[in-house]
Each structure stands twice: as structure tokens, then as C-alpha cells.
Design an enzyme around this catalytic site. Structure first.
Site, mmCIF file in Angstrom:
data_model
loop_
_atom_site.group_PDB
_atom_site.id
_atom_site.type_symbol
_atom_site.label_atom_id
_atom_site.label_comp_id
_atom_site.label_asym_id
_atom_site.label_seq_id
_atom_site.Cartn_x
_atom_site.Cartn_y
_atom_site.Cartn_z
ATOM 1 N N ASP A 83 -5.895 -3.687 -8.608
ATOM 2 C CA ASP A 83 -4.800 -3.003 -9.305
ATOM 3 C C ASP A 83 -4.736 -3.355 -10.791
ATOM 4 O O ASP A 83 -4.601 -2.471 -11.642
ATOM 5 C CB ASP A 83 -3.468 -3.349 -8.632
ATOM 6 C CG ASP A 83 -3.399 -2.812 -7.210
ATOM 7 O OD1 ASP A 83 -4.087 -1.813 -6.934
ATOM 8 O OD2 ASP A 83 -2.680 -3.395 -6.391
ATOM 9 N N GLU B 33 0.828 -1.215 0.000
ATOM 10 C CA GLU B 33 0.000 0.000 0.000
ATOM 11 C C GLU B 33 0.855 1.256 0.000
ATOM 12 O O GLU B 33 0.511 2.261 -0.618
ATOM 13 C CB GLU B 33 -0.953 0.004 1.200
ATOM 14 C CG GLU B 33 -1.987 -1.114 1.203
ATOM 15 C CD GLU B 33 -2.783 -1.208 -0.090
ATOM 16 O OE1 GLU B 33 -3.103 -0.157 -0.682
ATOM 17 O OE2 GLU B 33 -3.065 -2.343 -0.525
ATOM 18 N N HIS C 188 1.855 2.314 -3.400
ATOM 19 C CA HIS C 188 0.805 3.111 -4.056
ATOM 20 C C HIS C 188 0.871 4.553 -3.562
ATOM 21 O O HIS C 188 0.809 5.506 -4.343
ATOM 22 C CB HIS C 188 -0.588 2.572 -3.709
ATOM 23 C CG HIS C 188 -0.942 1.275 -4.371
ATOM 24 N ND1 HIS C 188 -0.867 1.093 -5.723
ATOM 25 C CD2 HIS C 188 -1.403 0.102 -3.858
ATOM 26 C CE1 HIS C 188 -1.263 -0.143 -6.020
ATOM 27 N NE2 HIS C 188 -1.585 -0.767 -4.899
HETATM 28 ZN ZN LIG Z 1 -2.588 -2.589 -4.599
#
Ligand SMILES: [Zn+2]
Length: 366
Positions: free
Chosen positions: A167, A62, A65
Site C-alpha cells: 500500500d 481489505e 480497499h
Molecule cells: Zn492494504
């Protein structure tokens, strides 16, 4: 995974840390899962340790991201950990394919990289170290690392499935959006996402060992539906001008009015915020939240001029989406509309009802 806002309505999560000012929260179901796993894995706690470590790697996924989002000045609201994985709640998903695919792929790429590194480390331990020392704890560490390597590779690989809003689905939409309108790309990606969602649920029902797929499948199905709806409506809302929406008239107050008088006007027009005007010149908005902070007995003594005013307005030519964003972020129910050549004069106001009507119209437009 990274999400727009389809999980933001769920409240039951607790902040455990923050990175770059972004809170990392544990969802209550995740905490319950950890308690259950701790009990089930007694007395070795192997499974417990495995899941605990795995979620450290989910956080890293995470954070990848988040790192990319920050690079493009996209605000990340928070990172929430669910039993089925992490979710980065992103303020606004970019309608720019070249940014979106980078943002989406950063997580799985990180997981795959971690998986490869851990796999190499476990090979090193089992081949080079373990035979010479024959230590039980090292063997356990070796198999823990190998299991974590596998799980990271699975995490990376699974997230690359083109099931929007996972994703891989975002990468898929970005690829489509290079070739067609963003709304159409979203429509197709969401359609494929829903099919994957159904497939996951069916698979989870047939193969009992994969029951978690039922939850993931539902999550994907609902997420795809909601986000597609949101994206399509907001893209359409962006095309509706404030001047296309029926404007309401609401009463204004003057700086000399007492707070009690202002509240009467607000009651009469049923709006929680009032426009403050002095000799027909717009001064700002006074909001209900600020007024109720003042003790009731003081409301007839204090005047509006002593209150903090928010000078917020939109031009008639502005998009309804822009107006709505400001209303949401400022938590106001009325938005003064002004003309571009006379920004001091409020011609009418855009209300939450006006927004709802525009929303309905925008939906029918597509
Ligand atoms: Zn992800």
C-alpha cells in the site's frame, strides 16, 4: 495490500464468504497455518484465537480497499487471505494518482484506526474494570485485545512502508506520478520496492524471529517486478494502434454452413473462432466453446444461423490494449478488425499471435 493480478495464477484458495458480491477466499497455505497454530497453541488456544481475530481485521483492511474501489467504479475480483496478509485482486489499477493513493491508503488507515480503538478498549478493561472484578477471563480478554491492538497498528504501519506493490508503495507511486510520467513513476517505485524486498529477505535471514519477512520480501520483490513490467507494457500497448499490427487473414463461414463445415474451416486456419459473414457483411463471431457443446452427431445438421453469435469488432485506429482487453474478457483468440466508415466489413483479424508480436514491439519501444 492490494494487487493487480500477480497472484491470480495461484489457484489453491477456497471461498468462505462474499461481501458486495466479491468472494473472500482462504489460500490453502493460510488453512495449513491455522491448523499448525491450533496444534501449537494447545491447550490454551490463545495464539490460535489471536490469529483468527487478526485475520478478521485483515479482512476489514481489505474491505476498506474494496469500499474505495467500488466508490470509483473499479472492479474487485476477489479478496484472498494468505498467511502474510490479505490481497485484494483489483481488475485495473487506476492510472489516476488521486484515486490510487486514496485506494491504497484506505487499508492501512482502517488498520490504524482499529488499532487505536482496540488500544483504548484494552486500557479501559485493564484500568477501569479488571482491578474491581479480578476476573481471569477478563484479564485474558484484556491482553487479547491489547495484542490485537498492537497487531493492527503493526499491520497498518507495515503496509505504509513505501515498498511497491504494498500500500505504501502505491501511495509513493501516486506521489511520483503527480510529478512525472506514470510509467516512470512505476519504474522508480518498483525499483525502491525491489530494494525493500531484498532488505526484508536479508533481515529475515539474519534475525530468525522475523523469518516471515523472507516470504513478504520475496512477495514484494516479485510483485514489484511483475507489476512494473505489466504496467509499462500495457501503457506502451495503449500507444500501439491495431493498424500497426500485422493483420492475419482467416477463413469466414456463412450462416448457411453447417457446424461441421465451420469446424473444418477453423481447423484449416488453426483458429478457435470463426468469422460469420453473409454476402460480405459481418454477422458476428462463432466460438469454438459453443460449437463443441453441440453433440457430434448433430453438427452436420445444425447450421451456424442457429448458433449464438457474438458481434465483436475493433476499429483499425483503436489501441491494441483495448483490443487485448476485449479478447481476454470474451475469451476469444481472433478479433475482427473493421474500418470506421464501414463497420460491416471485416478487413482482417487481429490474432493472439499478432498481440504477442505487438507486445514484443511495445517492450522494445520503451
Ligand atoms: Zn492494504
Amino acid at each position: 495490500m492490494n494487487s493487480f493480478s500477480f497472484c491470480s495464477s495461484m489457484k489453491y484458495s477456497f471461498k468462505i464468504a462474499s461481501v458486495w458480491g466479491i468472494p473472500i477466499e482462504l489460500h490453502i497455505t493460510f488453512i495449513l497455518l491455522m491448523v499448525a497454530v491450533a496444534i501449537l497453541s494447545y491447550p490454551t488456544f490463545y495464539l490460535f484465537a489471536l490469529i483468527l481475530f487478526l485475520f478478521v481485521f485483515v479482512v476489514l483492511h481489505e474491505m476498506a480497499h474494496t469500499f474505495v474501489a467500488r466508490h470509483y467504479n473499479i472492479k474487485v475480483r476477489k479478496i484472498v487471505l494468505y498467511p502474510i496478509g490479505g490481497v485484494s485482486e483489483i481488475e485495473e489499477i487506476p492510472e489516476n494518482p488521486s484515486i490510487e493513493w486514496r485506494l491504497a491508503i484506505s487499508g492501512p488507515a482502517t488498520s490504524l484506526l482499529i488499532g487505536a480503538v482496540l488500544y483504548a478498549a484494552s486500557l479501559f478493561i485493564t484500568i477501569a474494570v479488571a482491578p474491581t472484578t479480578i476476573s481471569a477471563s477478563l484479564t485474558t480478554a484484556g491482553s487479547l485485545i491489547l495484542d490485537l491492538a498492537t497487531l493492527n497498528l503493526l499491520l497498518g504501519g507495515f503496509n505504509l512502508i513505501p515498498a511497491f506493490p504494498m500500500d505504501g508503495g502505491r501511495v509513493f507511486r501516486a506521489i511520483l506520478a503527480e510529478r512525472m510520467k506514470f510509467t516512470d513513476a512505476t519504474k522508480y517505485a518498483a525499483y525502491i520496492g525491489r530494494l525493500f524486498g531484498i532488505a526484508m529477505v536479508v533481515f529475515g535471514i539474519i534475525f530468525y524471529g522475523y523469518f516471515l519477512l523472507i516470504v513478504v520480501g520475496l512477495f514484494v520483490y516479485i510483485g514489484a517486478t511483475e507489476e512494473a513490467e505489466q504496467t509499462i507494457v500495457s501503457t506502451t500497448l495503449a500507444r500501439v494502434r491495431v493498424s500497426d499490427v500485422t493483420c492475419a487473414e482467416i477463413g469466414s463461414v456463412t450462416p448457411e454452413n453447417t457446424l461441421a463445415e465451420a469446424m473444418e474451416v477453423m481447423f484449416k486456419f488453426r483458429y478457435h473462432d470463426a468469422i460469420v459473414e453473409k454476402d460480405g457483411i459481418y454477422q458476428g463471431l462463432v466460438v469454438w466453446d459453443e460449437l463443441v457443446k453441440v453433440k457430434p452427431e448433430q453438427r452436420s445438421q445444425l447450421t451456424i444461423s442457429q448458433m449464438p453469435l457474438r458481434k465483436i469488432s475493433v476499429f483499425q485506429g483503436e489501441s491494441v490494449l483495448e483490443a487485448q482487453k476485449i479478447m481476454v474478457s470474451q475469451k476469444i483468440a481472433v478479433m475482427p478488425v473493421v474500418e470506421r466508415d464501414n463497420p460491416e466489413k471485416v478487413t482482417c483479424v487481429l490474432t493472439t499471435e499478432g498481440l504477442a508480436a505487438a507486445y514484443d514491439r511495445a517492450k522494445n519501444l520503451r
